[in-house]
Enzyme design. Structure first.
Site, PDB file in Angstrom:
ATOM      1  N   CYS A   2       0.838  -1.186   0.000  1.00  0.00           N
ATOM      2  CA  CYS A   2       0.000   0.000   0.000  1.00  0.00           C
ATOM      3  C   CYS A   2       0.880   1.246   0.000  1.00  0.00           C
ATOM      4  O   CYS A   2       2.079   1.174   0.246  1.00  0.00           O
ATOM      5  CB  CYS A   2      -0.900   0.027   1.232  1.00  0.00           C
ATOM      6  SG  CYS A   2      -1.846  -1.498   1.465  1.00  0.00           S
ATOM      7  N   ARG A  27       1.318   1.582  -6.077  1.00  0.00           N
ATOM      8  CA  ARG A  27       1.486   0.737  -4.893  1.00  0.00           C
ATOM      9  C   ARG A  27       0.177   0.101  -4.435  1.00  0.00           C
ATOM     10  O   ARG A  27       0.183  -0.770  -3.557  1.00  0.00           O
ATOM     11  CB  ARG A  27       2.083   1.558  -3.743  1.00  0.00           C
ATOM     12  CG  ARG A  27       3.457   2.130  -4.024  1.00  0.00           C
ATOM     13  CD  ARG A  27       4.000   2.858  -2.807  1.00  0.00           C
ATOM     14  NE  ARG A  27       4.221   1.945  -1.710  1.00  0.00           N
ATOM     15  CZ  ARG A  27       5.335   1.277  -1.483  1.00  0.00           C
ATOM     16  NH1 ARG A  27       6.351   1.412  -2.305  1.00  0.00           N
ATOM     17  NH2 ARG A  27       5.457   0.470  -0.453  1.00  0.00           N
ATOM     18  N   ASN A 100       0.771  -0.112   6.075  1.00  0.00           N
ATOM     19  CA  ASN A 100       1.221  -0.979   4.985  1.00  0.00           C
ATOM     20  C   ASN A 100       1.917  -2.171   5.625  1.00  0.00           C
ATOM     21  O   ASN A 100       2.783  -1.996   6.492  1.00  0.00           O
ATOM     22  CB  ASN A 100       2.183  -0.224   4.071  1.00  0.00           C
ATOM     23  CG  ASN A 100       2.762  -1.117   2.978  1.00  0.00           C
ATOM     24  OD1 ASN A 100       2.146  -2.085   2.563  1.00  0.00           O
ATOM     25  ND2 ASN A 100       3.959  -0.781   2.514  1.00  0.00           N
ATOM     26  N   GLY A 101       1.555  -3.383   5.233  1.00  0.00           N
ATOM     27  CA  GLY A 101       2.185  -4.570   5.808  1.00  0.00           C
ATOM     28  C   GLY A 101       1.144  -5.598   6.193  1.00  0.00           C
ATOM     29  O   GLY A 101      -0.027  -5.508   5.804  1.00  0.00           O
ATOM     30  N   GLU A 491      10.293 -13.759 -19.523  1.00  0.00           N
ATOM     31  CA  GLU A 491       9.953 -12.355 -19.287  1.00  0.00           C
ATOM     32  C   GLU A 491       8.873 -11.871 -20.255  1.00  0.00           C
ATOM     33  O   GLU A 491       7.951 -11.158 -19.863  1.00  0.00           O
ATOM     34  CB  GLU A 491      11.210 -11.488 -19.409  1.00  0.00           C
ATOM     35  CG  GLU A 491      10.995  -9.994 -19.256  1.00  0.00           C
ATOM     36  CD  GLU A 491      10.457  -9.571 -17.905  1.00  0.00           C
ATOM     37  OE1 GLU A 491      10.057  -8.398 -17.777  1.00  0.00           O
ATOM     38  OE2 GLU A 491      10.431 -10.398 -16.961  1.00  0.00           O
ATOM     39  N   LYS A 495       5.208 -10.454 -19.080  1.00  0.00           N
ATOM     40  CA  LYS A 495       4.694  -9.133 -19.433  1.00  0.00           C
ATOM     41  C   LYS A 495       3.292  -9.232 -20.024  1.00  0.00           C
ATOM     42  O   LYS A 495       2.412  -8.440 -19.701  1.00  0.00           O
ATOM     43  CB  LYS A 495       5.623  -8.444 -20.438  1.00  0.00           C
ATOM     44  CG  LYS A 495       6.888  -7.891 -19.834  1.00  0.00           C
ATOM     45  CD  LYS A 495       6.593  -6.694 -18.943  1.00  0.00           C
ATOM     46  CE  LYS A 495       7.562  -6.564 -17.804  1.00  0.00           C
ATOM     47  NZ  LYS A 495       7.572  -7.593 -16.785  1.00  0.00           N
ATOM     48  N   GLU A 498       0.817 -10.127 -17.257  1.00  0.00           N
ATOM     49  CA  GLU A 498       0.617  -9.047 -16.294  1.00  0.00           C
ATOM     50  C   GLU A 498      -0.391  -8.014 -16.765  1.00  0.00           C
ATOM     51  O   GLU A 498      -1.235  -7.569 -15.985  1.00  0.00           O
ATOM     52  CB  GLU A 498       1.954  -8.335 -16.022  1.00  0.00           C
ATOM     53  CG  GLU A 498       2.887  -9.071 -15.097  1.00  0.00           C
ATOM     54  CD  GLU A 498       4.183  -8.311 -14.894  1.00  0.00           C
ATOM     55  OE1 GLU A 498       4.615  -8.193 -13.736  1.00  0.00           O
ATOM     56  OE2 GLU A 498       4.760  -7.822 -15.888  1.00  0.00           O
ATOM     57  N   HIS A 514       8.790 -31.987 -25.482  1.00  0.00           N
ATOM     58  CA  HIS A 514       8.532 -32.673 -24.211  1.00  0.00           C
ATOM     59  C   HIS A 514       7.231 -32.208 -23.570  1.00  0.00           C
ATOM     60  O   HIS A 514       7.088 -32.259 -22.342  1.00  0.00           O
ATOM     61  CB  HIS A 514       9.705 -32.457 -23.254  1.00  0.00           C
ATOM     62  CG  HIS A 514      10.989 -33.046 -23.749  1.00  0.00           C
ATOM     63  ND1 HIS A 514      11.350 -34.355 -23.503  1.00  0.00           N
ATOM     64  CD2 HIS A 514      11.985 -32.517 -24.499  1.00  0.00           C
ATOM     65  CE1 HIS A 514      12.520 -34.602 -24.076  1.00  0.00           C
ATOM     66  NE2 HIS A 514      12.930 -33.494 -24.683  1.00  0.00           N
ATOM     67  N   LYS A 614       3.201  -2.601  -7.493  1.00  0.00           N
ATOM     68  CA  LYS A 614       4.555  -2.421  -8.009  1.00  0.00           C
ATOM     69  C   LYS A 614       5.587  -3.226  -7.233  1.00  0.00           C
ATOM     70  O   LYS A 614       6.388  -3.940  -7.804  1.00  0.00           O
ATOM     71  CB  LYS A 614       4.917  -0.936  -7.986  1.00  0.00           C
ATOM     72  CG  LYS A 614       6.303  -0.625  -8.533  1.00  0.00           C
ATOM     73  CD  LYS A 614       6.388  -0.953 -10.014  1.00  0.00           C
ATOM     74  CE  LYS A 614       7.763  -0.736 -10.591  1.00  0.00           C
ATOM     75  NZ  LYS A 614       7.883  -1.277 -11.937  1.00  0.00           N
TER      76      LYS A 614
END
Length: 619
Positions: A2, A27, A100-101, A491, A495, A498, A514, A614
């Site tokens: 957060c 965030r 936050n946490g 990657e 992307k 996401e 395989h 993020k």
């Protein structure tokens, strides 16, 4: 994860808090709220949804004052709604907090508080903090916070205000980031630097178990023992304009196009003649010469950078290297010791799992090197040595320029440690650095092709979008590559997942037979990374096998490629020619743009994809 911001000073607070939240919306964006101290009262306004919903509410019903706190939420406990949104208050609105946490013992604390008559309104773990502070309040907010946090288990960054104490904000942190911004007759507390950078460049980084008392012009920091601590401010060198869109439609697109500049600045700073310079490294050359094995630890995109680093280091420095997910490292009794260099990679320097892995590695006697972007972050402070990427703020949730910056540092570190280990020759040294310094210009050249709105990749994305809709939303992507570009296959798939929410998987191309080949019919699109390399001919065979089964091939090749073009592959993306070791820094650019343009075709929120934040600062 957060975002928190708090302010005390002489200015009207609402715009300061909202602008700070807007610079931290990456965030969290499930809900947002503010609490302001106003003439012996605390006024709270909070709403489910993105920050724009709260802005609209405050336009209708302004909240005035000079001291307050604000929060943008990414839900961990309790669904996103108005009640679970922060700030949370104690009975009678005497105290308001943002957090936050994750409070791991909140169920136990909740039961104890309810027995004492406190009514818990929300489903969050955070609300108990407000009641705990209230329980210990005896006229001094700082003292109450100090007593309350001793009862908390887990991670937290907290900011609190009291209705009867104007011009005062108290903060505390443990394993969640919290910084102070020092202004003229005003002070700030926040989760991240962009929130306060429009007002001040003087920053203090709080460390674990520290508590800060902001009162008007004074800022006092206390350690876990309750004693005052002297903290020296750091002056931030980058400008707030770097955290703005600068005419681009999305932060992600801006950050993709910033990559040549980031790479150029890194090489300009780090390369002097035939030498690589890491002034802040702080790990002696003697110590590095003694290293016999390397472990690279990271999460997500940084993990893919680490995988690429493994290929570099083993080939050029000849040091056995393995890569681990941060979230798995400390749970499997890892074999690291004093002869192991553990490299932890994190853009924010606050990634919870990576920070925990760092601590586990140090406990076992390993030497830890951090590669991160944020000056003074927890990971940077706790590692034995650090190399900063200096990529500037990255706002989009999907990481782009941070990844290429991490690759650049790994290229340089490979050269640095190879030289220490005497694993390369003088001629190779000069060639390596000479070729490396050509990458920014070639990245710039590559990006120029895709500047126009209706560029080739945008057209490919539009064709895929139409095909996807025609198939009733049934299609997927495979990403195939070999050797040092295999991590880029992972990657590229990440992307796309996401920001487009489309099923995508990356594989070593040699693994296609395989299992993954069973997926190939007219349905999947297959991105094949087939630039000039030792395994080029094998990639060509993979492409032929895919086309024989009706798959759509998107081939990323080196410019002036003739063999793949002769195969009549419809979708071809050319990249500038470079030695294979450096190709990941260029190959990843079209992979990023493919994801961006596909997401754009679907009309998704590219900078703030659903369910993601993020930096993951909670486990």
């Amino acid at each position: 994860m957060c975002g928190i911001i708090g302010y005390t000073g002489h200015k009207q607070i609402s715009d300061i808090l909202i602008s700070g939240l807007s610079r931290m919306e990456y965030r969290g964006y499930d809900s947002a709220g503010i609490a302001v101290q106003q003439k012996g009262k605390i006024i709270v306004s909070k709403k489910k949804g993105k920050l724009s919903v709260l802005k609209e509410e405050l336009t209708k019903n302004p909240v005035l004052g000079n001291t307050g706190i604000a929060h943008t939420r990414w839900a961990t406990h309790g669904v996103p709604n108005d009640i679970n949104a922060h700030p949370h208050t104690s009975k009678g609105y005497g105290i308001a907090i943002v957090h936050n946490g994750i409070i791991e013992n909140y169920s136990e604390l909740k039961k104890k508080l309810e027995k004492k008559g406190y009514k818990i309104k929300s489903d969050t773990d955070s609300e108990v903090i407000a009641h705990l502070i209230s329980e210990h309040y005896a006229g001094d907010l700082c003292s109450a916070v100090q007593k309350a946090v001793k009862l908390l288990q887990g991670s937290y960054a907290i900011a609190a205000i009291h209705k009867g104490e104007p011009d005062r904000v108290v903060g505390a942190r443990k394993d969640s980031p919290l910084i102070l911004g020092l202004g003229k007759d005003e002070n700030f507390i926040a989760s991240d630097i962009p929130a306060v950078l429009a007002h001040t460049k003087k920053i203090i980084y709080l460390e674990n178990d520290e508590i800060v008392d902001l009162q008007g012009k004074e800022v006092t920091v206390y350690g876990a023992n309750g004693r005052k601590k002297k903290k020296t401010p750091t002056t931030i060198k980058w400008d707030i304009s770097q955290a703005e869109k600068m005419g681009y439609k999305h932060f992600m697109l801006k950050e993709i196009f910033e990559q040549p500049t980031v790479l150029r600045e890194i090489f300009k700073e780090r390369i002097n003649g035939d030498k690589v310079i890491f002034e802040e490294l702080a790990i002696s050359k003697t110590k590095l010469k003694q290293i016999k094995k390397i472990a690279i630890i990271a999460c997500g995109t940084a993990y893919h950078a680490g995988l690429t680093g493994k290929y570099m280091i083993e080939k050029h420095a000849r040091i056995p290297t393995w890569v681990d997910n941060s979230s798995e490292f400390r749970y499997r009794d890892p074999l690291v010791d004093k002869e192991t260099l553990v490299i932890v990679i994190s853009q924010s320097g606050e990634t919870a799992d990576t920070l925990a892995a760092l601590r586990e590695a140090r406990k076992r006697g390993a030497c830890v090197l951090a590669i991160c972007n944020v000056l003074g972050s927890s990971i940077a402070r706790e590692a034995d040595g650090v190399i900063y990427t200096h990529a500037g703020p990255e706002i989009a949730v999907a990481s782009t320029k941070a990844y290429t910056a991490q690759l650049a540092i790994l290229f340089l570190f490979t050269h640095y440690i190879s030289k220490l280990k005497n694993k390369n020759h003088k001629k190779d040294n000069k060639t390596y650095l000479r070729d490396l310094k050509t990458i920014p210009g070639k990245a710039e050249k590559l990006l120029k092709k895709y500047k126009a709105p209706k560029n080739t990749l945008a057209k490919y994305a539009a064709e895929f979008h139409n095909y996807y809709l025609a198939r009733n939303n049934k299609s997927c992507f495979l990403y195939l590559a070999r050797n040092i570009n295999f991590p880029n296959a992972l990657e590229g798939a990440l992307k796309l997942k996401e920001i487009s929410y489309i099923s995508a998987e990356g594989y070593p191309a040699g693994e296609m037979k395989h299992g993954p080949i069973a997926l190939i019919d007219e349905n999947p699109w297959v991105v094949c990374i087939a630039v000039n390399s030792e395994t080029y001919d094998k990639m060509l065979s993979n492409i032929q096998e895919i086309e024989a089964r009706g798959g759509f091939v998107v081939a990323i090749v080196s410019e002036k490629d003739k063999k793949i073009s002769a195969e009549k592959v419809k979708y071809i993306i050319e990249t500038p020619k470079v030695p294979e070791i450096f190709s990941p820094a260029l190959v990843v650019i079209p992979l990023q743009l493919i994801a961006y343009y596909v997401a754009s075709e679907f009309g998704y929120d590219i900078d703030q994809p659903r369910n993601l934040a993020k930096s993951v600062t909670v486990e």
